[in-house]
Design an enzyme around this catalytic site. Structure first.
Site, PDB file in Angstrom:
ATOM      1  N   VAL A  90       0.810  -1.149   0.102  1.00 16.54           N
ATOM      2  CA  VAL A  90      -0.054   0.070   0.095  1.00 16.54           C
ATOM      3  C   VAL A  90       0.969   1.349  -0.077  1.00 16.54           C
ATOM      4  O   VAL A  90       1.617   1.377   0.726  1.00 16.54           O
ATOM      5  CB  VAL A  90      -0.850   0.036   1.249  1.00 16.54           C
ATOM      6  CG1 VAL A  90      -1.785   1.242   1.163  1.00 16.54           C
ATOM      7  CG2 VAL A  90      -1.907  -1.327   1.404  1.00 16.54           C
ATOM      8  N   ASP A  91       0.478   2.204  -0.743  1.00 18.50           N
ATOM      9  CA  ASP A  91       1.065   3.428  -0.686  1.00 18.50           C
ATOM     10  C   ASP A  91       0.109   4.767  -0.807  1.00 18.50           C
ATOM     11  O   ASP A  91      -0.761   4.412  -1.545  1.00 18.50           O
ATOM     12  CB  ASP A  91       1.986   3.766  -1.798  1.00 18.50           C
ATOM     13  CG  ASP A  91       2.887   4.999  -1.922  1.00 18.50           C
ATOM     14  OD1 ASP A  91       3.814   5.088  -0.943  1.00 18.50           O
ATOM     15  OD2 ASP A  91       2.839   5.907  -2.719  1.00 18.50           O
ATOM     16  N   THR A  92       0.199   5.707   0.019  1.00 15.64           N
ATOM     17  CA  THR A  92      -0.598   6.821   0.070  1.00 15.64           C
ATOM     18  C   THR A  92      -0.015   8.158  -0.086  1.00 15.64           C
ATOM     19  O   THR A  92       1.156   8.387   0.399  1.00 15.64           O
ATOM     20  CB  THR A  92      -1.329   6.612   1.809  1.00 15.64           C
ATOM     21  OG1 THR A  92      -1.843   5.624   1.898  1.00 15.64           O
ATOM     22  CG2 THR A  92      -2.422   7.854   1.809  1.00 15.64           C
TER      23      THR A  92
END
Length: 214
Positions: A90-92
């Site tokens: 996941v990357d935000t």
């Protein structure tokens, strides 16, 4: 007679019960305490692996493309440790007017970011990658977050808390940063750090019943 048969008989004894095997823990390519907490909240078993992927957070990059690329890169970097288990990356990022707000390098940059976000609506964009040896799926989620107007006192108080450290956009909505927010449109947990609704959908589609969804 039917009711009696349904209540009694071998079905009530332990050897008559059918139990599903435990779900294999997902390998989370992250050391984020927020992402760990969300998986625990959802009741999804997981193990941790620190990704060996180097991010390139260019301020002028497309947020969707960047977060999807980073999510896939993180997941792929630990796939060799998965031992046939699903891997989650996941990357935000925070986006406003085409600009990406990453993790501030210091208090001055954090204050500048929050000042820019004050009184405006920005987007929290997360890329998510779920992969196994047989397939890989990469998707993304966007949540809109509106900040109230922030005064110099608001900014000083939040910066002094230190909560901005290591946070994309310089704030943590699950902490004191909640006081900066006036409205959220979309998945709240995406703002915390993991697009939970998207993950649940993918697990229900790809692993129906295994993790309790679908």
């Amino acid at each position: 007679m039917v009711a009696a048969l349904a209540v009694g008989g071998d079905l009530g004894r332990p050897e008559g019960r059918v139990s599903a095997p435990p779900a294999p823990p997902i390998l989370l390519a992250s050391t984020s305490p927020q992402r760990r907490a969300i998986l625990e909240q959802l009741g999804i078993p997981f193990d941790l692996a620190r990704p060996s992927y180097e991010e390139d957070d260019r301020p002028d990059a497309d947020a969707v493309e960047l977060t999807r690329t980073h999510a896939a890169g993180k997941a792929r970097s630990v796939a060799g440790k998965a031992e046939m288990r699903p891997v989650l990356g996941v990357d935000t990022a925070v986006r406003l007017d085409g600009r990406l707000f990453g993790k501030p390098a210091g208090p001055e940059e954090a204050e500048e970011m929050l000042d820019a976000l004050g009184g405006r609506t920005h987007e929290v964009v997360s890329g998510l990658c779920l992969l196994t040896p047989a397939w890989e799926v990469v998707e993304h989620e966007v949540t809109k977050v509106s900040f109230r107007e922030l005064t110099a006192r608001d900014l000083a108080a939040y910066i002094s808390s230190g909560e901005w450290e290591g946070r994309a956009g310089g704030y943590a909505v699950q902490g004191l940063g909640a006081a900066l927010v006036s409205r959220i449109e979309g998945d709240y947990l995406n703002v915390v750090g993991l697009p939970a609704a998207l993950l649940v959908r993918l697990l229900s589609e790809r692993f129906a019943g295994v993790y309790g969804f679908g």
